[in-house]
Design a protein around this motif. Structure first.
Motif, PDB file in Angstrom:
ATOM      1  N   ALA A  18     -13.235 -17.641  48.808  1.00 46.88           N
ATOM      2  CA  ALA A  18     -13.046 -19.041  49.190  1.00 46.88           C
ATOM      3  C   ALA A  18     -14.055 -19.423  50.270  1.00 46.88           C
ATOM      4  O   ALA A  18     -14.631 -20.518  50.270  1.00 46.88           O
ATOM      5  CB  ALA A  18     -11.615 -19.246  49.703  1.00 46.88           C
ATOM      6  N   ARG A  19     -14.289 -18.459  51.186  1.00 50.65           N
ATOM      7  CA  ARG A  19     -15.245 -18.715  52.265  1.00 50.65           C
ATOM      8  C   ARG A  19     -16.642 -18.902  51.679  1.00 50.65           C
ATOM      9  O   ARG A  19     -17.362 -19.818  52.041  1.00 50.65           O
ATOM     10  CB  ARG A  19     -15.215 -17.544  53.244  1.00 50.65           C
ATOM     11  CG  ARG A  19     -15.406 -17.953  54.684  1.00 50.65           C
ATOM     12  CD  ARG A  19     -15.084 -16.812  55.614  1.00 50.65           C
ATOM     13  NE  ARG A  19     -15.856 -15.635  55.265  1.00 50.65           N
ATOM     14  CZ  ARG A  19     -15.385 -14.388  55.295  1.00 50.65           C
ATOM     15  NH1 ARG A  19     -14.156 -14.167  55.670  1.00 50.65           N
ATOM     16  NH2 ARG A  19     -16.158 -13.379  54.962  1.00 50.65           N
ATOM     17  N   GLY A  23     -24.427 -15.188  58.913  1.00 46.67           N
ATOM     18  CA  GLY A  23     -24.487 -13.821  58.411  1.00 46.67           C
ATOM     19  C   GLY A  23     -23.450 -12.906  59.035  1.00 46.67           C
ATOM     20  O   GLY A  23     -23.539 -11.686  58.918  1.00 46.67           O
ATOM     21  N   SER A  24     -22.459 -13.481  59.727  1.00 45.92           N
ATOM     22  CA  SER A  24     -21.433 -12.650  60.371  1.00 45.92           C
ATOM     23  C   SER A  24     -20.288 -12.382  59.407  1.00 45.92           C
ATOM     24  O   SER A  24     -20.225 -12.950  58.317  1.00 45.92           O
ATOM     25  CB  SER A  24     -20.903 -13.361  61.618  1.00 45.92           C
ATOM     26  OG  SER A  24     -20.090 -14.453  61.236  1.00 45.92           O
ATOM     27  N   ALA A  25     -19.372 -11.525  59.835  1.00 46.43           N
ATOM     28  CA  ALA A  25     -18.218 -11.189  58.995  1.00 46.43           C
ATOM     29  C   ALA A  25     -17.368 -12.424  58.717  1.00 46.43           C
ATOM     30  O   ALA A  25     -16.660 -12.491  57.718  1.00 46.43           O
ATOM     31  CB  ALA A  25     -17.376 -10.109  59.664  1.00 46.43           C
ATOM     32  N   GLN A  26     -17.439 -13.418  59.602  1.00 48.27           N
ATOM     33  CA  GLN A  26     -16.690 -14.663  59.379  1.00 48.27           C
ATOM     34  C   GLN A  26     -17.560 -15.726  58.715  1.00 48.27           C
ATOM     35  O   GLN A  26     -17.153 -16.874  58.563  1.00 48.27           O
ATOM     36  CB  GLN A  26     -16.152 -15.226  60.711  1.00 48.27           C
ATOM     37  CG  GLN A  26     -15.001 -14.442  61.311  1.00 48.27           C
ATOM     38  CD  GLN A  26     -15.479 -13.158  61.980  1.00 48.27           C
ATOM     39  OE1 GLN A  26     -16.501 -13.164  62.660  1.00 48.27           O
ATOM     40  NE2 GLN A  26     -14.777 -12.067  61.763  1.00 48.27           N
ATOM     41  N   GLY A  27     -18.803 -15.363  58.353  1.00 50.65           N
ATOM     42  CA  GLY A  27     -19.732 -16.353  57.799  1.00 50.65           C
ATOM     43  C   GLY A  27     -19.747 -16.322  56.276  1.00 50.65           C
ATOM     44  O   GLY A  27     -18.754 -15.957  55.627  1.00 50.65           O
ATOM     45  N   TRP A  28     -20.890 -16.682  55.721  1.00 44.49           N
ATOM     46  CA  TRP A  28     -21.044 -16.753  54.265  1.00 44.49           C
ATOM     47  C   TRP A  28     -20.930 -15.348  53.661  1.00 44.49           C
ATOM     48  O   TRP A  28     -20.217 -15.100  52.705  1.00 44.49           O
ATOM     49  CB  TRP A  28     -22.423 -17.373  53.978  1.00 44.49           C
ATOM     50  CG  TRP A  28     -22.630 -17.828  52.568  1.00 44.49           C
ATOM     51  CD1 TRP A  28     -21.926 -17.439  51.453  1.00 44.49           C
ATOM     52  CD2 TRP A  28     -23.610 -18.772  52.122  1.00 44.49           C
ATOM     53  NE1 TRP A  28     -22.413 -18.077  50.349  1.00 44.49           N
ATOM     54  CE2 TRP A  28     -23.453 -18.908  50.718  1.00 44.49           C
ATOM     55  CE3 TRP A  28     -24.619 -19.501  52.757  1.00 44.49           C
ATOM     56  CZ2 TRP A  28     -24.259 -19.748  49.959  1.00 44.49           C
ATOM     57  CZ3 TRP A  28     -25.417 -20.329  51.992  1.00 44.49           C
ATOM     58  CH2 TRP A  28     -25.239 -20.458  50.612  1.00 44.49           C
ATOM     59  N   CYS A  29     -21.643 -14.434  54.277  1.00 41.65           N
ATOM     60  CA  CYS A  29     -21.719 -13.057  53.773  1.00 41.65           C
ATOM     61  C   CYS A  29     -22.209 -12.194  54.932  1.00 41.65           C
ATOM     62  O   CYS A  29     -23.127 -12.585  55.651  1.00 41.65           O
ATOM     63  CB  CYS A  29     -22.708 -13.036  52.606  1.00 41.65           C
ATOM     64  SG  CYS A  29     -23.024 -11.399  51.932  1.00 41.65           S
ATOM     65  N   GLU A  30     -21.563 -11.046  55.137  1.00 39.51           N
ATOM     66  CA  GLU A  30     -21.924 -10.163  56.254  1.00 39.51           C
ATOM     67  C   GLU A  30     -23.331  -9.596  56.042  1.00 39.51           C
ATOM     68  O   GLU A  30     -23.583  -8.893  55.055  1.00 39.51           O
ATOM     69  CB  GLU A  30     -20.882  -9.048  56.341  1.00 39.51           C
ATOM     70  CG  GLU A  30     -21.276  -7.818  57.126  1.00 39.51           C
ATOM     71  CD  GLU A  30     -21.276  -8.032  58.629  1.00 39.51           C
ATOM     72  OE1 GLU A  30     -20.216  -8.377  59.156  1.00 39.51           O
ATOM     73  OE2 GLU A  30     -22.336  -7.880  59.251  1.00 39.51           O
ATOM     74  N   ALA A  31     -24.238  -9.899  56.956  1.00 37.64           N
ATOM     75  CA  ALA A  31     -25.637  -9.480  56.797  1.00 37.64           C
ATOM     76  C   ALA A  31     -25.986  -8.287  57.676  1.00 37.64           C
ATOM     77  O   ALA A  31     -27.151  -7.916  57.794  1.00 37.64           O
ATOM     78  CB  ALA A  31     -26.569 -10.653  57.109  1.00 37.64           C
ATOM     79  N   LEU A  90     -32.964  -7.765  54.792  1.00 39.65           N
ATOM     80  CA  LEU A  90     -32.299  -9.026  54.450  1.00 39.65           C
ATOM     81  C   LEU A  90     -31.169  -8.788  53.450  1.00 39.65           C
ATOM     82  O   LEU A  90     -31.182  -7.817  52.696  1.00 39.65           O
ATOM     83  CB  LEU A  90     -33.313 -10.011  53.853  1.00 39.65           C
ATOM     84  CG  LEU A  90     -34.540 -10.334  54.713  1.00 39.65           C
ATOM     85  CD1 LEU A  90     -35.393 -11.412  54.036  1.00 39.65           C
ATOM     86  CD2 LEU A  90     -34.130 -10.781  56.116  1.00 39.65           C
ATOM     87  N   THR A  91     -30.216  -9.687  53.458  1.00 47.05           N
ATOM     88  CA  THR A  91     -29.121  -9.670  52.484  1.00 47.05           C
ATOM     89  C   THR A  91     -29.288 -10.887  51.582  1.00 47.05           C
ATOM     90  O   THR A  91     -29.477 -12.004  52.073  1.00 47.05           O
ATOM     91  CB  THR A  91     -27.760  -9.740  53.225  1.00 47.05           C
ATOM     92  OG1 THR A  91     -27.617  -8.563  54.017  1.00 47.05           O
ATOM     93  CG2 THR A  91     -26.604  -9.848  52.238  1.00 47.05           C
ATOM     94  N   HIS A 111     -31.409 -15.867  51.430  1.00 42.23           N
ATOM     95  CA  HIS A 111     -31.500 -14.578  52.106  1.00 42.23           C
ATOM     96  C   HIS A 111     -30.976 -14.735  53.528  1.00 42.23           C
ATOM     97  O   HIS A 111     -31.223 -15.751  54.174  1.00 42.23           O
ATOM     98  CB  HIS A 111     -32.957 -14.100  52.138  1.00 42.23           C
ATOM     99  CG  HIS A 111     -33.575 -13.999  50.775  1.00 42.23           C
ATOM    100  ND1 HIS A 111     -33.612 -12.832  50.055  1.00 42.23           N
ATOM    101  CD2 HIS A 111     -34.159 -14.940  49.996  1.00 42.23           C
ATOM    102  CE1 HIS A 111     -34.197 -13.047  48.887  1.00 42.23           C
ATOM    103  NE2 HIS A 111     -34.548 -14.320  48.825  1.00 42.23           N
ATOM    104  N   LEU A 112     -30.261 -13.708  53.985  1.00 41.87           N
ATOM    105  CA  LEU A 112     -29.692 -13.750  55.336  1.00 41.87           C
ATOM    106  C   LEU A 112     -30.357 -12.698  56.222  1.00 41.87           C
ATOM    107  O   LEU A 112     -30.585 -11.562  55.792  1.00 41.87           O
ATOM    108  CB  LEU A 112     -28.185 -13.492  55.297  1.00 41.87           C
ATOM    109  CG  LEU A 112     -27.340 -14.461  54.455  1.00 41.87           C
ATOM    110  CD1 LEU A 112     -25.871 -14.024  54.477  1.00 41.87           C
ATOM    111  CD2 LEU A 112     -27.470 -15.892  54.984  1.00 41.87           C
ATOM    112  N   VAL A 113     -30.640 -13.092  57.459  1.00 41.76           N
ATOM    113  CA  VAL A 113     -31.284 -12.207  58.433  1.00 41.76           C
ATOM    114  C   VAL A 113     -30.211 -11.394  59.161  1.00 41.76           C
ATOM    115  O   VAL A 113     -29.190 -11.961  59.573  1.00 41.76           O
ATOM    116  CB  VAL A 113     -32.087 -13.043  59.455  1.00 41.76           C
ATOM    117  CG1 VAL A 113     -32.727 -12.151  60.511  1.00 41.76           C
ATOM    118  CG2 VAL A 113     -33.128 -13.897  58.750  1.00 41.76           C
ATOM    119  N   PRO A 114     -30.401 -10.084  59.324  1.00 44.77           N
ATOM    120  CA  PRO A 114     -29.405  -9.307  60.080  1.00 44.77           C
ATOM    121  C   PRO A 114     -29.469  -9.625  61.573  1.00 44.77           C
ATOM    122  O   PRO A 114     -30.516 -10.011  62.091  1.00 44.77           O
ATOM    123  CB  PRO A 114     -29.834  -7.854  59.818  1.00 44.77           C
ATOM    124  CG  PRO A 114     -31.310  -7.936  59.583  1.00 44.77           C
ATOM    125  CD  PRO A 114     -31.547  -9.261  58.878  1.00 44.77           C
TER     126      PRO A 114
END
Lengths: 333, 333
Positions: A58-59, A90-98, A114-115, A125-128
């Motif tokens: 859902a997130r 990119g955090s655990a509460q974000g779109w996807c954990e990066a 990158l994720t 792409h997400l930056v760690p």
């Protein structure tokens, strides 16, 4: 190069700095030139309000919708355009954990970590982020950041001698102090002074006293002076003292917020400057906040250089090129 | 004296400790014996919400109504019973401004400086607060308190050697540290640590991390240890560090609040204990808060003695007797 005719520059990348309280997005062309900027109101906190934190799917749907809401027009005009995003997205509460890279961390390893999120409209792409690991044995807390690693990569693009040692301070709700050397983040420290200031002036007892706030640089300087004083007796006492100044008619209620800003900022600088010993500091962030930090640091004999917030766009471009998210020809066309 | 038959004691005084966030009222009999206690929810902040601050008459009507709401039953049973109130009810934003005595201030001068409100149901007297004047020339903030002057008068009734020098700490939203000597308040300092703790755990970023809080004394002690550490790098950094401990799995989210309580309290003690140098401190206030302060002070080698919150009732009785608000015969019957 077509610096004077941006219309001829092909869009190459959607770059996003998507944090807890704000989002900035840029349409970048050849060589990372900024073609368009969008800054919608709100960040992750607003989004998260309506989402079930325990349901990652859902997130993800909510973040995708928010992304398309802001950048959908660019994707319609340029189908398949890749995107690169940094920050709490990119955090655990974000779109996807990066994930995080642990310091000391070479900044160029960011591009190799990158994720990728696959969307029909084009990959994102997400930056760690970066982390200092907690020391479990001595119970010493570590630290985390997301987004500032990208801003700092941009800062190194914009300042002289990027391989030398630099102390970079990125003022914000959670200000980061970073020691960079040889393009490697050696250490960093967070001070949530901005959040404390916001809480105290927005919610606490002092919010009732700080009516009709108006800019008052002299009050800010008085707050700095009080915070730097050898008589200083801790933040919890200094903040209350500001109220006594108002009760005694020595500080206008409308100037209380600027006084408190000085008190809080001085407390941060007093604690962290000895740790990051520097005669020269690079500031990167919001212009007004950088001005305040520059004033505080000047009182401690530190020279500052200010780099604007678009450093994030430069950093995202740099990472995208290194990661091959944008074609090599675009990087140096 | 009729200690075992309180029913025979005539009600002599309605005593009120009416602060910003809470109100306690007592029906006191001969010798100040507590016959009944009422502790309605809410304090001045709740009341003030609905009142036009610029209209003192409207404010006075609202306070009178609130007073009769809580104490009207006692007044119906005992018409004309006098009342004595301390706390923020005597502030400029309260029922009626009751002024301040400036320190150093002899505690017995309090009884000579009451402010009287005449009601049909019986007079209400207000206790003045104490202030440390701001130093305008050196721009050093002063300080203010209301209510604690009365608690301290009560404390001196309850401890040994009341004429000696004592450091009294009254933990609360705005904790007060006071130096008393020869029944004179020499100086005092406010630390709004309790408010900071409430803001950080109730509103800020950490409120999202501190889920399902549960008492964890070990986490509190870890917070104290972190706050007292020579590595301590300021409250704004220590608070953020607590989040890193949670992210690294070294602290349960449910224990974060107690950890933060320790961090904030240690910061206060670290700053104020050197100023109030003492090997022995009298704590007066809420039992759980006093337990926390005692633990923090013990780690700094300080012995503590705890006096309960009813010290305010003892102080109000003592002031009422000295001021002649209650008849002399009741004082020593």
């Amino acid at each position: 190069m077509t610096p004077d005719r941006p219309g001829l520059s092909m869009p190459r990348l959607i770059a996003l700095d998507w944090g807890t309280t704000s989002m900035r997005s840029w349409l970048l062309g050849d060589e990372g030139r900024i073609l368009e900027t969008r800054e919608p109101a709100g960040g992750l906190l607003d989004m998260a309000a309506g989402i079930d934190a325990a349901d990652p799917a859902a997130r993800a749907r909510a973040y995708e919708a928010a992304y398309l809401d802001v950048c959908g027009g660019w994707l319609r005009d340029h189908p398949g355009l890749p995107a690169l995003a940094c920050g709490m997205v990119g955090s655990a509460q974000g779109w996807c954990e990066a994930g995080y890279l642990t310091v000391p961390a070479r900044l160029d390893s960011t591009a190799r970590s990158l994720t990728e999120i696959t969307l029909a409209a084009g990959a994102v792409h997400l930056v760690p982020g970066l982390r200092v690991a907690s020391d479990a044995r001595h119970d010493i807390p570590g630290d985390v950041l997301r987004g500032e690693e990208t801003q700092v990569i941009g800062v190194l693009e914009l300042i002289a001698r990027p391989d030398a040692e630099h102390i970079v301070v990125l003022p914000g709700t959670h200000t980061k102090w970073m020691r960079i050397e040889d393009r490697t983040v050696r250490s960093f420290t967070t001070a949530m002074s901005g959040e404390l200031y916001g809480l105290v002036t927005g919610h606490g007892l002092l919010s009732h006293t700080a009516t009709d706030p108006r800019r008052d640089d002299a009050a800010f300087t008085r707050g700095l002076t009080a915070g730097f004083s050898p008589r200083e007796r801790g933040l919890a006492t200094a903040l209350f003292g500001a109220r006594a100044l108002v009760l005694d008619g020595l500080l206008a209620p409308s100037s209380l917020a600027d006084y408190l800003s000085g008190v809080v900022l001085a407390d941060e600088v007093r604690h962290l400057l000895p740790q990051y010993r520097a005669e020269r500091i690079v500031l990167c962030g919001n212009a007004d906040l950088c001005r305040r930090y520059a004033a505080a640091l000047r009182m401690r004999g530190v020279v500052t250089e200010v780099v604007g917030e678009d450093a994030a766009a430069a950093g995202l471009w740099s990472i995208a090129v290194a990661a091959g998210v944008v074609a090599a020809e675009a990087a140096s066309r």
